[in-house]
Motif scaffolding. Sequence first.
Motif, PDB file in Angstrom:
ATOM      1  N   ARG A 156       0.813  -1.220   0.000  1.00 14.77           N
ATOM      2  CA  ARG A 156       0.000   0.000   0.000  1.00 14.77           C
ATOM      3  C   ARG A 156       0.851   1.276   0.000  1.00 14.77           C
ATOM      4  O   ARG A 156       0.324   2.373  -0.161  1.00 14.77           O
ATOM      5  CB  ARG A 156      -0.938   0.015   1.208  1.00 14.77           C
ATOM      6  N   ALA A 157       2.161   1.140   0.230  1.00  9.17           N
ATOM      7  CA  ALA A 157       3.032   2.334   0.245  1.00  9.17           C
ATOM      8  C   ALA A 157       3.663   2.601  -1.115  1.00  9.17           C
ATOM      9  O   ALA A 157       4.227   3.671  -1.342  1.00  9.17           O
ATOM     10  CB  ALA A 157       4.129   2.156   1.290  1.00  9.17           C
ATOM     11  N   VAL A 158       3.527   1.629  -2.025  1.00  8.60           N
ATOM     12  CA  VAL A 158       4.223   1.734  -3.317  1.00  8.60           C
ATOM     13  C   VAL A 158       3.641   2.885  -4.145  1.00  8.60           C
ATOM     14  O   VAL A 158       2.426   3.079  -4.198  1.00  8.60           O
ATOM     15  CB  VAL A 158       4.098   0.395  -4.085  1.00  8.60           C
ATOM     16  N   GLY A 159       4.531   3.648  -4.781  1.00  8.08           N
ATOM     17  CA  GLY A 159       4.096   4.706  -5.705  1.00  8.08           C
ATOM     18  C   GLY A 159       3.672   5.987  -5.004  1.00  8.08           C
ATOM     19  O   GLY A 159       3.211   6.929  -5.643  1.00  8.08           O
ATOM     20  N   ARG A 160       3.791   6.053  -3.694  1.00  9.73           N
ATOM     21  CA  ARG A 160       3.396   7.264  -2.973  1.00  9.73           C
ATOM     22  C   ARG A 160       4.617   8.123  -2.648  1.00  9.73           C
ATOM     23  O   ARG A 160       5.738   7.626  -2.642  1.00  9.73           O
ATOM     24  CB  ARG A 160       2.680   6.904  -1.656  1.00  9.73           C
ATOM     25  N   GLN A 161       4.367   9.399  -2.372  1.00 10.34           N
ATOM     26  CA  GLN A 161       5.437  10.277  -1.909  1.00 10.34           C
ATOM     27  C   GLN A 161       5.784   9.907  -0.466  1.00 10.34           C
ATOM     28  O   GLN A 161       4.883   9.736   0.359  1.00 10.34           O
ATOM     29  CB  GLN A 161       4.944  11.728  -1.990  1.00 10.34           C
ATOM     30  N   HIS A 162       7.067   9.739  -0.186  1.00  5.02           N
ATOM     31  CA  HIS A 162       7.464   9.378   1.185  1.00  5.02           C
ATOM     32  C   HIS A 162       8.165  10.536   1.891  1.00  5.02           C
ATOM     33  O   HIS A 162       8.862  11.327   1.256  1.00  5.02           O
ATOM     34  CB  HIS A 162       8.432   8.192   1.168  1.00  5.02           C
ATOM     35  N   TYR A 163       8.000  10.573   3.210  1.00  6.66           N
ATOM     36  CA  TYR A 163       8.752  11.482   4.087  1.00  6.66           C
ATOM     37  C   TYR A 163       9.346  10.641   5.209  1.00  6.66           C
ATOM     38  O   TYR A 163       8.774   9.618   5.592  1.00  6.66           O
ATOM     39  CB  TYR A 163       7.825  12.569   4.670  1.00  6.66           C
ATOM     40  N   THR A 164      10.489  11.086   5.731  1.00 12.37           N
ATOM     41  CA  THR A 164      11.215  10.281   6.711  1.00 12.37           C
ATOM     42  C   THR A 164      11.470  11.093   7.974  1.00 12.37           C
ATOM     43  O   THR A 164      12.107  12.148   7.916  1.00 12.37           O
ATOM     44  CB  THR A 164      12.563   9.829   6.083  1.00 12.37           C
ATOM     45  N   ALA A 165      10.955  10.596   9.114  1.00 20.09           N
ATOM     46  CA  ALA A 165      11.142  11.274  10.406  1.00 20.09           C
ATOM     47  C   ALA A 165      12.284  10.611  11.162  1.00 20.09           C
ATOM     48  O   ALA A 165      12.276   9.384  11.352  1.00 20.09           O
ATOM     49  CB  ALA A 165       9.859  11.204  11.231  1.00 20.09           C
ATOM     50  N   LEU A 166      13.254  11.423  11.618  1.00 22.65           N
ATOM     51  CA  LEU A 166      14.469  10.868  12.225  1.00 22.65           C
ATOM     52  C   LEU A 166      14.685  11.246  13.685  1.00 22.65           C
ATOM     53  O   LEU A 166      15.482  10.594  14.367  1.00 22.65           O
ATOM     54  CB  LEU A 166      15.701  11.320  11.422  1.00 22.65           C
ATOM     55  N   THR A 167      14.028  12.294  14.168  1.00 23.27           N
ATOM     56  CA  THR A 167      14.257  12.682  15.569  1.00 23.27           C
ATOM     57  C   THR A 167      13.213  12.010  16.466  1.00 23.27           C
ATOM     58  O   THR A 167      12.144  11.587  16.012  1.00 23.27           O
ATOM     59  CB  THR A 167      14.111  14.206  15.764  1.00 23.27           C
ATOM     60  N   TYR A 168      13.537  11.992  17.769  1.00 18.98           N
ATOM     61  CA  TYR A 168      12.589  11.428  18.735  1.00 18.98           C
ATOM     62  C   TYR A 168      11.282  12.215  18.697  1.00 18.98           C
ATOM     63  O   TYR A 168      10.191  11.638  18.661  1.00 18.98           O
ATOM     64  CB  TYR A 168      13.207  11.470  20.149  1.00 18.98           C
ATOM     65  N   GLU A 169      11.421  13.547  18.679  1.00 23.22           N
ATOM     66  CA  GLU A 169      10.233  14.403  18.729  1.00 23.22           C
ATOM     67  C   GLU A 169       9.323  14.169  17.517  1.00 23.22           C
ATOM     68  O   GLU A 169       8.107  14.026  17.660  1.00 23.22           O
ATOM     69  CB  GLU A 169      10.700  15.867  18.767  1.00 23.22           C
ATOM     70  N   ALA A 170       9.910  14.115  16.329  1.00 22.45           N
ATOM     71  CA  ALA A 170       9.093  13.939  15.117  1.00 22.45           C
ATOM     72  C   ALA A 170       8.455  12.539  15.104  1.00 22.45           C
ATOM     73  O   ALA A 170       7.276  12.382  14.750  1.00 22.45           O
ATOM     74  CB  ALA A 170       9.953  14.151  13.872  1.00 22.45           C
ATOM     75  N   CYS A 171       9.214  11.518  15.480  1.00 21.52           N
ATOM     76  CA  CYS A 171       8.641  10.160  15.492  1.00 21.52           C
ATOM     77  C   CYS A 171       7.535  10.062  16.532  1.00 21.52           C
ATOM     78  O   CYS A 171       6.485   9.459  16.291  1.00 21.52           O
ATOM     79  CB  CYS A 171       9.724   9.122  15.789  1.00 21.52           C
ATOM     80  N   GLU A 172       7.748  10.664  17.694  1.00 21.85           N
ATOM     81  CA  GLU A 172       6.720  10.611  18.732  1.00 21.85           C
ATOM     82  C   GLU A 172       5.430  11.256  18.229  1.00 21.85           C
ATOM     83  O   GLU A 172       4.337  10.720  18.422  1.00 21.85           O
ATOM     84  CB  GLU A 172       7.205  11.320  20.014  1.00 21.85           C
ATOM     85  N   ALA A 173       5.573  12.410  17.546  1.00 17.16           N
ATOM     86  CA  ALA A 173       4.388  13.093  17.011  1.00 17.16           C
ATOM     87  C   ALA A 173       3.667  12.176  16.016  1.00 17.16           C
ATOM     88  O   ALA A 173       2.431  12.112  15.986  1.00 17.16           O
ATOM     89  CB  ALA A 173       4.798  14.399  16.343  1.00 17.16           C
ATOM     90  N   GLY A 174       4.432  11.446  15.210  1.00 15.22           N
ATOM     91  CA  GLY A 174       3.819  10.522  14.242  1.00 15.22           C
ATOM     92  C   GLY A 174       3.096   9.377  14.926  1.00 15.22           C
ATOM     93  O   GLY A 174       1.959   9.035  14.578  1.00 15.22           O
ATOM     94  N   PHE A 175       3.735   8.782  15.928  1.00 15.97           N
ATOM     95  CA  PHE A 175       3.122   7.646  16.626  1.00 15.97           C
ATOM     96  C   PHE A 175       1.860   8.044  17.384  1.00 15.97           C
ATOM     97  O   PHE A 175       0.931   7.257  17.524  1.00 15.97           O
ATOM     98  CB  PHE A 175       4.120   7.039  17.631  1.00 15.97           C
ATOM     99  N   ARG A 176       1.853   9.277  17.902  1.00 13.59           N
ATOM    100  CA  ARG A 176       0.763   9.651  18.813  1.00 13.59           C
ATOM    101  C   ARG A 176      -0.432  10.320  18.128  1.00 13.59           C
ATOM    102  O   ARG A 176      -1.335  10.780  18.820  1.00 13.59           O
ATOM    103  CB  ARG A 176       1.305  10.578  19.907  1.00 13.59           C
ATOM    104  N   ASP A 177      -0.429  10.401  16.806  1.00 14.37           N
ATOM    105  CA  ASP A 177      -1.552  11.061  16.123  1.00 14.37           C
ATOM    106  C   ASP A 177      -2.123  10.127  15.045  1.00 14.37           C
ATOM    107  O   ASP A 177      -1.914  10.324  13.846  1.00 14.37           O
ATOM    108  CB  ASP A 177      -1.053  12.383  15.503  1.00 14.37           C
ATOM    109  N   PRO A 178      -2.875   9.088  15.482  1.00 15.32           N
ATOM    110  CA  PRO A 178      -3.351   8.099  14.510  1.00 15.32           C
ATOM    111  C   PRO A 178      -4.400   8.637  13.539  1.00 15.32           C
ATOM    112  O   PRO A 178      -4.626   8.041  12.492  1.00 15.32           O
ATOM    113  CB  PRO A 178      -3.935   6.983  15.395  1.00 15.32           C
TER     114      PRO A 178
END
Length: 428
Positions: A65-87
């Motif tokens: 389901r991720a194929v062919g989409r634009q990707h972004y990459t989160a590398l810091t603790y803060e950015a990953c935490e924001a991603g995990f905590r906002d479903p």
Amino acid sequence: MTDVLTADDPLYEELYDVRREAEAVGNFIDVDVMPRLHALRAQAPVHKGRVRDLLGLPGHDRHARAVGRQHYTALTYEACEAGFRDPETFSNRVQGHDNPAGEITMGILEMDPPMHRAYRRTIQPKFLMPEALDWWRRRTIDGIIERLIERMARGDRADLNLDFCARIPVYTITTAIGLDGDDALRFRHAYLNSTSSSRNVTMADRIANGRIVEDLLLGLIAARRAEPQDDLISFLLQSRLMVPGQEPRPLTDREIMTHAKLVMVAGGGTSWRQMGITLFALLTHRDQFAAVKADRALLDDAIEEGLRWNPTAPYFYRMVMRDVEFHGHHIPEGSVLELCLGPANRDPARWDHPDAFDIHRPRLTNMAFGLGTHRCLGMNVARVEIARGITALMDNFPDLRLDPDAPAPFMTGGLEQQGVSGLPVLLR
Ligand code: HEM
């Protein structure tokens, strides 16, 4: 009957070789990407592009389901935490396998709230403290470890990867579900061959193996419906699904099967690799190993530090559900956000000298088990498996050390799953 737990079954070597596993999936890498990840993180917390492309690694499509989409990459603790905590913004629906029946293949792992919460609650009580400590230990973990120690004590050497770490989780999960322990390897072999991630398996094989898995589980569900026992399937048969606005109802056989498959796959490989990583860290840091042996209260610190230092599953994806401003980027709806929890666990903004394994550092929450809605259901079980396993090794083999005549172990695997090459040891 052969005792699969303690037998010299060649399937252990086939299924529990971190490098071979990565090669079969098609994501094996043999470079240390951490220096490059530190450099990327120092430039920006979030980058446009796939982490593989940013690192110059060959492509590997983990989720269809991720194929062919634009990707972004989160590398810091803060950015990953924001991603995990906002479903609501960053959805787990990227994880499932599309199929003609529109079936949920990865169970709660691919669901979003509120359905996720309703389904997770039907299984969660069996994974919460104190159940994780008491039920799992009593029902499975302690007896398994005792038998493995007895087997190893007959010799002077062992490979802890194959003789110990590999055997505990697969047996724990299989018997907790209610299957016969002797089905453990057969089930895992069939399950791995039934999923689309193995490159070397034909479609016909996949279908045949999928049938083996389903027949075993549906047979077990029917048997427990007739005669309940003290296991996960009997527990799930008693559970009630409570979706807001709907009448509570029992789970269907397929829903029970989906729960069981997810728990088998999520718990059968991760704890194996993470226990190996923790032992590798301790056996190669002799002063810290001695400190834990002398003061067992430090063992929990060692396990958490192992999870921070090298989590076995360092990358997870999310589907972006709305246009969002995120750490300097305008991320359009329909993109994929890669949450790099492995690099986030080495964020120098949160941990000093983050590349060092140091059980004495102040303990802060790390992301090895994820965060928020999908935080690992089995994390307490994993911690108990690893803690009981290492305690038993220290109690029974006080002179345990790496075998100086065997190849030195090292970290290996793929970007998405990592572990140790082997753990050849002298027991006395
Ligand atoms: C050290 C070993 C383990 C590690 C590092 C690990 C890691 C993780 C991570 C990072 C997630 C979150 C995935 C996401 O946010 O998309 C997760 C979810 C999950 N894990 Fe684990 N896991 C481990 C052991 C286990 C065990 C032993 C079990 C079962 C007995 C298990 C069952 C699950 C399940 C069912 C989920 C999905 C939870 C949900 O979606 O609500 N895991 N795990």
